[in-house]
Design a protein around this motif. Sequence first.
Motif, PDB file in Angstrom:
ATOM      1  N   VAL A 198       0.808  -1.075  -0.232  1.00 30.78           N
ATOM      2  CA  VAL A 198       0.012  -0.001  -0.090  1.00 30.78           C
ATOM      3  C   VAL A 198       0.875   1.259   0.040  1.00 30.78           C
ATOM      4  O   VAL A 198       1.787   1.645   0.910  1.00 30.78           O
ATOM      5  N   GLU A 199       0.682   2.221  -0.961  1.00 31.08           N
ATOM      6  CA  GLU A 199       1.465   3.382  -1.172  1.00 31.08           C
ATOM      7  C   GLU A 199       0.549   4.592  -0.900  1.00 31.08           C
ATOM      8  O   GLU A 199      -0.644   4.647  -0.992  1.00 31.08           O
ATOM      9  N   GLY A 200       1.182   5.495  -0.155  1.00 28.57           N
ATOM     10  CA  GLY A 200       0.536   6.960  -0.095  1.00 28.57           C
ATOM     11  C   GLY A 200      -0.604   6.953   1.092  1.00 28.57           C
ATOM     12  O   GLY A 200      -1.370   7.877   1.493  1.00 28.57           O
ATOM     13  N   LEU A 201      -0.376   6.051   2.001  1.00 28.30           N
ATOM     14  CA  LEU A 201      -1.102   6.042   3.317  1.00 28.30           C
ATOM     15  C   LEU A 201      -0.917   7.119   4.197  1.00 28.30           C
ATOM     16  O   LEU A 201       0.254   7.044   4.723  1.00 28.30           O
ATOM     17  N   ASP A 202      -1.755   7.982   4.591  1.00 27.60           N
ATOM     18  CA  ASP A 202      -1.544   9.003   5.544  1.00 27.60           C
ATOM     19  C   ASP A 202      -2.723   8.765   6.611  1.00 27.60           C
ATOM     20  O   ASP A 202      -3.756   9.548   6.866  1.00 27.60           O
ATOM     21  N   GLY A 203      -2.810   7.501   7.483  1.00 26.39           N
ATOM     22  CA  GLY A 203      -3.887   7.490   8.392  1.00 26.39           C
ATOM     23  C   GLY A 203      -3.728   5.841   8.654  1.00 26.39           C
ATOM     24  O   GLY A 203      -2.414   5.671   9.162  1.00 26.39           O
ATOM     25  N   THR A 204      -4.812   4.981   8.829  1.00 27.81           N
ATOM     26  CA  THR A 204      -4.611   3.767   9.496  1.00 27.81           C
ATOM     27  C   THR A 204      -5.372   2.581   8.388  1.00 27.81           C
ATOM     28  O   THR A 204      -6.260   3.101   7.645  1.00 27.81           O
ATOM     29  N   ILE A 205      -4.634   1.676   8.557  1.00 25.75           N
ATOM     30  CA  ILE A 205      -5.161   0.510   7.642  1.00 25.75           C
ATOM     31  C   ILE A 205      -5.453  -0.664   8.448  1.00 25.75           C
ATOM     32  O   ILE A 205      -4.626  -0.992   9.277  1.00 25.75           O
ATOM     33  N   ALA A 206      -6.566  -1.478   8.402  1.00 24.19           N
ATOM     34  CA  ALA A 206      -6.837  -2.541   9.184  1.00 24.19           C
ATOM     35  C   ALA A 206      -7.223  -3.695   8.377  1.00 24.19           C
ATOM     36  O   ALA A 206      -7.791  -3.598   7.159  1.00 24.19           O
ATOM     37  N   ALA A 207      -6.534  -4.790   8.387  1.00 20.81           N
ATOM     38  CA  ALA A 207      -6.509  -5.940   7.666  1.00 20.81           C
ATOM     39  C   ALA A 207      -5.955  -6.817   8.186  1.00 20.81           C
ATOM     40  O   ALA A 207      -5.362  -7.061   9.410  1.00 20.81           O
ATOM     41  N   ASP A 208      -6.009  -8.096   7.656  1.00 21.33           N
ATOM     42  CA  ASP A 208      -5.228  -9.490   8.200  1.00 21.33           C
ATOM     43  C   ASP A 208      -3.802  -9.376   7.329  1.00 21.33           C
ATOM     44  O   ASP A 208      -3.623  -9.372   6.075  1.00 21.33           O
ATOM     45  N   PHE A 209      -2.808  -9.326   7.909  1.00 23.12           N
ATOM     46  CA  PHE A 209      -1.506  -9.026   7.338  1.00 23.12           C
ATOM     47  C   PHE A 209      -0.437 -10.091   7.943  1.00 23.12           C
ATOM     48  O   PHE A 209       0.671 -10.319   7.769  1.00 23.12           O
ATOM     49  N   GLU A 210      -1.249 -11.417   7.661  1.00 19.51           N
ATOM     50  CA  GLU A 210      -0.368 -12.832   8.020  1.00 19.51           C
ATOM     51  C   GLU A 210       0.606 -13.132   6.768  1.00 19.51           C
ATOM     52  O   GLU A 210       1.567 -13.515   7.032  1.00 19.51           O
ATOM     53  N   ASN A 211       0.103 -12.785   5.574  1.00 20.16           N
ATOM     54  CA  ASN A 211       1.087 -12.911   4.601  1.00 20.16           C
ATOM     55  C   ASN A 211       2.074 -12.056   4.154  1.00 20.16           C
ATOM     56  O   ASN A 211       3.068 -11.961   3.443  1.00 20.16           O
ATOM     57  N   GLY A 212       2.032 -10.981   4.917  1.00 25.47           N
ATOM     58  CA  GLY A 212       3.075  -9.697   4.918  1.00 25.47           C
ATOM     59  C   GLY A 212       2.615  -8.733   4.105  1.00 25.47           C
ATOM     60  O   GLY A 212       1.910  -8.969   3.009  1.00 25.47           O
ATOM     61  N   ILE A 213       2.901  -7.585   4.084  1.00 27.38           N
ATOM     62  CA  ILE A 213       2.607  -6.476   3.231  1.00 27.38           C
ATOM     63  C   ILE A 213       3.368  -5.357   3.600  1.00 27.38           C
ATOM     64  O   ILE A 213       4.133  -5.068   4.480  1.00 27.38           O
ATOM     65  N   GLU A 214       3.687  -4.426   2.397  1.00 28.60           N
ATOM     66  CA  GLU A 214       4.753  -2.979   2.274  1.00 28.60           C
ATOM     67  C   GLU A 214       3.698  -2.135   2.482  1.00 28.60           C
ATOM     68  O   GLU A 214       2.734  -1.769   1.651  1.00 28.60           O
ATOM     69  N   ILE A 215       3.696  -1.266   3.581  1.00 23.18           N
ATOM     70  CA  ILE A 215       3.110  -0.008   3.787  1.00 23.18           C
ATOM     71  C   ILE A 215       3.819   1.188   3.681  1.00 23.18           C
ATOM     72  O   ILE A 215       4.957   1.300   4.534  1.00 23.18           O
ATOM     73  N   ASN A 216       3.830   1.874   2.620  1.00 23.09           N
ATOM     74  CA  ASN A 216       4.401   2.907   2.258  1.00 23.09           C
ATOM     75  C   ASN A 216       6.172   2.540   2.347  1.00 23.09           C
ATOM     76  O   ASN A 216       6.784   3.221   2.888  1.00 23.09           O
ATOM     77  N   GLY A 217       6.412   1.341   1.864  1.00 26.79           N
ATOM     78  CA  GLY A 217       7.835   0.918   1.584  1.00 26.79           C
ATOM     79  C   GLY A 217       8.270   0.137   2.902  1.00 26.79           C
ATOM     80  O   GLY A 217       9.303  -0.179   2.588  1.00 26.79           O
ATOM     81  N   ASN A 218       7.404   0.032   3.853  1.00 27.53           N
ATOM     82  CA  ASN A 218       7.975  -0.631   5.019  1.00 27.53           C
ATOM     83  C   ASN A 218       7.032  -2.077   5.408  1.00 27.53           C
ATOM     84  O   ASN A 218       5.963  -1.942   5.236  1.00 27.53           O
ATOM     85  N   ALA A 219       8.067  -3.184   5.253  1.00 34.96           N
ATOM     86  CA  ALA A 219       7.443  -4.505   5.603  1.00 34.96           C
ATOM     87  C   ALA A 219       6.548  -4.523   6.768  1.00 34.96           C
ATOM     88  O   ALA A 219       7.138  -4.424   7.903  1.00 34.96           O
ATOM     89  N   VAL A 220       5.698  -5.143   6.877  1.00 27.92           N
ATOM     90  CA  VAL A 220       4.648  -5.376   7.954  1.00 27.92           C
ATOM     91  C   VAL A 220       3.962  -6.807   7.889  1.00 27.92           C
ATOM     92  O   VAL A 220       3.523  -7.156   6.886  1.00 27.92           O
ATOM     93  N   GLN A 221       4.215  -7.617   8.859  1.00 31.85           N
ATOM     94  CA  GLN A 221       3.755  -9.092   8.847  1.00 31.85           C
ATOM     95  C   GLN A 221       3.437  -9.404  10.275  1.00 31.85           C
ATOM     96  O   GLN A 221       4.354  -9.379  11.419  1.00 31.85           O
ATOM     97  N   VAL A 222       2.288  -9.895  10.478  1.00 35.10           N
ATOM     98  CA  VAL A 222       1.756 -10.201  11.804  1.00 35.10           C
ATOM     99  C   VAL A 222       1.097 -11.675  11.732  1.00 35.10           C
ATOM    100  O   VAL A 222       0.043 -11.702  11.001  1.00 35.10           O
ATOM    101  N   VAL A 223       1.539 -12.750  12.371  1.00 34.30           N
ATOM    102  CA  VAL A 223       0.961 -13.967  12.372  1.00 34.30           C
ATOM    103  C   VAL A 223       0.305 -14.371  13.548  1.00 34.30           C
ATOM    104  O   VAL A 223       0.976 -14.249  14.583  1.00 34.30           O
ATOM    105  N   GLY A 224      -0.695 -15.072  13.551  1.00 27.28           N
ATOM    106  CA  GLY A 224      -1.272 -15.566  14.729  1.00 27.28           C
ATOM    107  C   GLY A 224      -2.331 -14.689  15.350  1.00 27.28           C
ATOM    108  O   GLY A 224      -2.936 -15.258  16.472  1.00 27.28           O
ATOM    109  N   ASP A 225      -2.654 -13.549  14.778  1.00 26.22           N
ATOM    110  CA  ASP A 225      -3.863 -12.572  15.358  1.00 26.22           C
ATOM    111  C   ASP A 225      -4.936 -13.399  15.438  1.00 26.22           C
ATOM    112  O   ASP A 225      -5.496 -14.060  14.354  1.00 26.22           O
ATOM    113  N   LYS A 226      -5.660 -13.501  16.652  1.00 18.39           N
ATOM    114  CA  LYS A 226      -7.105 -14.112  16.991  1.00 18.39           C
ATOM    115  C   LYS A 226      -8.132 -13.631  15.850  1.00 18.39           C
ATOM    116  O   LYS A 226      -8.802 -14.393  15.320  1.00 18.39           O
ATOM    117  N   ASN A 227      -8.103 -12.213  15.712  1.00 21.28           N
ATOM    118  CA  ASN A 227      -9.278 -11.780  15.086  1.00 21.28           C
ATOM    119  C   ASN A 227      -8.874 -11.616  13.575  1.00 21.28           C
ATOM    120  O   ASN A 227      -9.603 -11.343  12.738  1.00 21.28           O
TER     121      ASN A 227
END
Length: 360
Positions: A26-55
Amino acid sequence: GKVYKISGDPDNVIFNIDDDGNVTGVEGLDGTIAADFENGIEINGNAVQVVGDKNNQVSVAASTSNGVSEISGVNGDSVSLSSIGGANQIITTSSGTFIIGEKTFVIDGDKNGVTFTLDNNGNITRITGLDGTITGDFSDGIMVNSHYVKVSGDEENPITVTATTSDGISEVTAANGGEVTISSVGGSNKFSTGSDGIFTFGKKTFEITESNGVTFELDDNGNVTGVTNLTGNIIIIGTNDAFNFNGNAIRIGANDTVTISADSDGTITEIIGLDTFAEGVPSTTTVTATEKNITVNGSAISVNEGTNTNYVLTLDENATPTQISGLSDGVTVNNAPNMKLVTEGNGTFRIGGRNYAITG
């Protein structure tokens, strides 16, 4: 497909999609983004991965100027935040196991979760909002509810901190023992061990053996004032000050290195290695001395030992020394008021200015 909820962004954002239709960035984000990030994603060029979240949904706050600043809504029994995009805050909403980078923290008994604050290198520097226990690696020092905790030792030795937001830290525990250095316990008056080990508080070191662990009592400055729950041995160096051993205030002479033992009921049974003096010794205790002039509970004893360099004092029900045993050939007893003297084998014994020879 996956659902992405964007809020607080006045402009458009760009989703990058691979050939299989998966969102990779995702590029150009100036706010918040809510989703399932288990497979990993780049947000404004920064890698984010969260595995095992219950929700299966966490929120990431980011800006085009400062990158990822916060990951919130993390909930689960075991969550791995393998990539946090440089975020300075991670906010959980429950107890659970949270793997942040190379460190694992287990939160228990906290219904509302905590906030982890990280520096620009991804190191956890602060944990706030804890109302329960947190177990993990505190070797680099972490502020817990505004109280600094730094305990280092073996990597396999996690530290547990018990705290509330209202009362601060009540106890710090090293469950596995080993070699542990306690630099700060955040104002707690208790540091507990679950097994034997060598424990260093500032310039003082205590060795626990043949025990199931002890609780060290500390004053408001973090100085050790005693131990409770001792059912084995503790090796200490005396300081002339009273020290609490299972409720017994015992003073040991400065620089005397002694071993103090307690039985399975916690009764103090032995003090071994006394060089100068001991006061407050309970009647249940025998004292093994290594020097010729000592004082025990106010009774001065002078024994110039023979072939055996140690001798043993026995106390009566009033905690007064009444017997010296282990006296060997060549010994001179200079002062032993109202005491029974027990020799160890044959030999020549000088008592009260006279020589006594025992043969046969």
